[in-house]
Design a protein around this motif. Structure first.
Motif, PDB file in Angstrom:
ATOM      1  N   TRP A   1       0.832  -1.212   0.000  1.00 29.39           N
ATOM      2  CA  TRP A   1       0.000   0.000   0.000  1.00 29.39           C
ATOM      3  C   TRP A   1       0.869   1.265   0.000  1.00 29.39           C
ATOM      4  O   TRP A   1       0.410   2.334  -0.434  1.00 29.39           O
ATOM      5  CB  TRP A   1      -0.977   0.008   1.175  1.00 29.39           C
ATOM      6  CG  TRP A   1      -0.377   0.248   2.530  1.00 29.39           C
ATOM      7  CD1 TRP A   1      -0.046  -0.705   3.446  1.00 29.39           C
ATOM      8  CD2 TRP A   1      -0.066   1.500   3.133  1.00 29.39           C
ATOM      9  NE1 TRP A   1       0.483  -0.128   4.581  1.00 29.39           N
ATOM     10  CE2 TRP A   1       0.479   1.232   4.418  1.00 29.39           C
ATOM     11  CE3 TRP A   1      -0.165   2.834   2.721  1.00 29.39           C
ATOM     12  CZ2 TRP A   1       0.905   2.236   5.275  1.00 29.39           C
ATOM     13  CZ3 TRP A   1       0.259   3.834   3.581  1.00 29.39           C
ATOM     14  CH2 TRP A   1       0.787   3.536   4.839  1.00 29.39           C
TER      15      TRP A   1
ATOM     16  N   ARG B   1       0.855   2.737  -3.460  1.00 28.92           N
ATOM     17  CA  ARG B   1      -0.424   3.040  -4.111  1.00 28.92           C
ATOM     18  C   ARG B   1      -0.960   4.366  -3.579  1.00 28.92           C
ATOM     19  O   ARG B   1      -1.314   4.475  -2.401  1.00 28.92           O
ATOM     20  CB  ARG B   1      -1.436   1.924  -3.857  1.00 28.92           C
ATOM     21  CG  ARG B   1      -1.069   0.576  -4.458  1.00 28.92           C
ATOM     22  CD  ARG B   1      -2.230  -0.403  -4.289  1.00 28.92           C
ATOM     23  NE  ARG B   1      -1.954  -1.696  -4.866  1.00 28.92           N
ATOM     24  CZ  ARG B   1      -1.569  -2.777  -4.164  1.00 28.92           C
ATOM     25  NH1 ARG B   1      -1.408  -2.675  -2.853  1.00 28.92           N
ATOM     26  NH2 ARG B   1      -1.354  -3.926  -4.760  1.00 28.92           N
TER      27      ARG B   1
ATOM     28  N   TYR C   1       1.666  -5.319  -9.638  1.00 26.35           N
ATOM     29  CA  TYR C   1       0.760  -4.176  -9.611  1.00 26.35           C
ATOM     30  C   TYR C   1       1.509  -2.932 -10.077  1.00 26.35           C
ATOM     31  O   TYR C   1       2.733  -2.834  -9.961  1.00 26.35           O
ATOM     32  CB  TYR C   1       0.184  -3.953  -8.208  1.00 26.35           C
ATOM     33  CG  TYR C   1       1.190  -3.539  -7.150  1.00 26.35           C
ATOM     34  CD1 TYR C   1       1.387  -2.187  -6.837  1.00 26.35           C
ATOM     35  CD2 TYR C   1       1.941  -4.484  -6.457  1.00 26.35           C
ATOM     36  CE1 TYR C   1       2.300  -1.803  -5.860  1.00 26.35           C
ATOM     37  CE2 TYR C   1       2.847  -4.115  -5.487  1.00 26.35           C
ATOM     38  CZ  TYR C   1       3.022  -2.764  -5.187  1.00 26.35           C
ATOM     39  OH  TYR C   1       3.938  -2.381  -4.232  1.00 26.35           O
TER      40      TYR C   1
ATOM     41  N   THR D   1       1.507   3.628  -8.255  1.00 29.03           N
ATOM     42  CA  THR D   1       0.821   4.889  -8.546  1.00 29.03           C
ATOM     43  C   THR D   1       1.286   6.029  -7.645  1.00 29.03           C
ATOM     44  O   THR D   1       0.819   7.160  -7.801  1.00 29.03           O
ATOM     45  CB  THR D   1      -0.697   4.710  -8.377  1.00 29.03           C
ATOM     46  OG1 THR D   1      -0.972   4.199  -7.055  1.00 29.03           O
ATOM     47  CG2 THR D   1      -1.246   3.750  -9.418  1.00 29.03           C
TER      48      THR D   1
END
Length: 383
Positions: A187, A190, A238, A241
């Protein structure tokens, strides 16, 4: 002598930082030592209840460290008048809502940083706590590291003369997760889940610079996403971002210039994972997490630029190691003990929710500076 139990709701301590620093090395260590001593001879004894969304994780953690109480029902915990402190180490996006509920329940508040995901939420929490009359604090652990405490001693003694500049290097290589497991949770990478190194580290740099040197007055920050794809805890690829590196310059009150590089994409060639160099007219210092080396003006060598010959100076040999001169405890535990005494009415605690909001403010302005590619002044905050 009396042992005074202090009920603490500990929410989100199943994560790496919550388990290792806040539970094991702080609350469990304090309990094993017999509590926090007070001037009158009494001892404050933390009585934690561990709270989390995953029943298996929170129950296992409680059993491992001999904690009698655990729960997955935060509302029920907040309803218990015996638990007077609410501590939050959840991921940032979940923090503000839970702290608001704890303030409404009359709990004293202690939380990890960032205190909220947005500046508006961070200021709102500070105002709510003030209006409710509850004591509150935000973790600012780096101030209590031995290396930073030694730097503070140098500043207060006048060792540096006029401080000119501060240069910090923080970070290490976090594995991508394919051929070696990553050292940080996915996390963190992200943006939609509150990740990003600017949000994480500029909160730290705000309180370090403000408290050790001078208030931060302006910021220019460049972020980067150097590793665009990683592998999560379940082996799934993944897209990253959020930013995984930040290169920031700060202007401090009085004209001090600070440059802080933060990166999860850098291989370490320095003495520690975090190194801070301070240069002044009368001397310089280089501090890590625990050690601090100094070079006064009278011991400064005289280098000459001549790339045609090997440099005759051993620059590292000209620095002197500062002595400890005191016993240093775990930085998180030290701040926990200060906050527990504060709740008991024994001493101030100036690292409150408004101070935590300043870190969120700097992170937001750092992101804005990156987006707009310019310097941004930092306005004062009113809580």
């Amino acid at each position: 002598m009396a042992i005074l139990p202090v009920g603490i709701i500990m929410n989100g301590v199943t994560g790496r930082m919550g388990t290792n620093q806040h539970l094991v090395r702080s609350i469990v260590a304090i309990r094993q030592a017999g509590g926090v001593p007070l001037p009158n001879g009494d001892f404050l004894m933390p009585d934690p209840i561990l709270v989390g969304r995953n029943e298996q994780k929170v129950r296992s953690l409680a059993e491992t460290y001999d904690i009698a109480r655990w729960s997955t029902d935060l509302d029920a915990c907040l309803a218990n008048p015996s638990d007077i402190i609410y501590f939050d180490a959840q991921t940032t996006q979940h923090r503000a809502e839970s702290i608001r509920a704890a303030i409404a329940a009359g709990k004293h508040i202690y939380c990890e940083k960032p205190s909220a995901a947005t500046l508006d939420d961070a200021i709102d929490l500070a105002r709510r706590a003030k209006a409710a009359g509850v004591r509150n604090g935000v973790v600012q652990d780096k101030l209590f590291l031995p290396g930073m405490l030694k730097l503070k001693r140098l500043v207060e003694s006048g060792f540096f003369g006029r401080i000119l500049s501060v240069r910090g290097e923080f970070g290490y290589w976090v594995f991508e997760g394919d051929w070696q497991p990553a050292q940080r949770p996915s996390w963190n990478y992200r943006k939609e889940e509150g990740g990003g190194i600017i949000v994480d580290m500029l909160c730290h740099w705000r309180y370090v610079l403000d408290n050790l040197f001078a208030p931060v007055r302006a910021v220019m920050c460049l972020g980067a996403t150097h590793i665009p794809e990683r592998v999560d805890e379940h082996g799934r690829r993944y897209a990253v971002t959020a930013d995984d590196a930040a290169y920031a310059t700060f202007e401090l009150e009085g004209g001090i210039i600070a440059q802080m590089n933060s990166s999860w994409c850098v291989r370490v060639y320095r003495d520690d994972l975090f190194v801070l160099q301070v240069d002044g007219t009368h001397g310089s210092a280089v501090a890590g997490l625990r050690d601090c080396r100094i070079q006064p003006r009278v011991a400064t060598p005289r280098p000459l630029w001549n790339p045609d010959l090997p440099n005759p100076i051993d620059f590292r040999a000209g620095w002197q190691m500062m002595p400890d001169n005191e016993t240093f405890d775990n930085a998180f535990r030290v701040q926990w003990e200060l906050f527990l005494r504060h709740v008991a009415g024994e001493g101030p605690f100036r690292w409150n929710l408004l101070e935590g909001a300043k870190g969120v403010q700097l992170a937001e302005l750092g992101l804005r500076s990156w987006q707009e590619r310019r310097w941004i002044d930092i306005p004062p905050l009113n809580g």
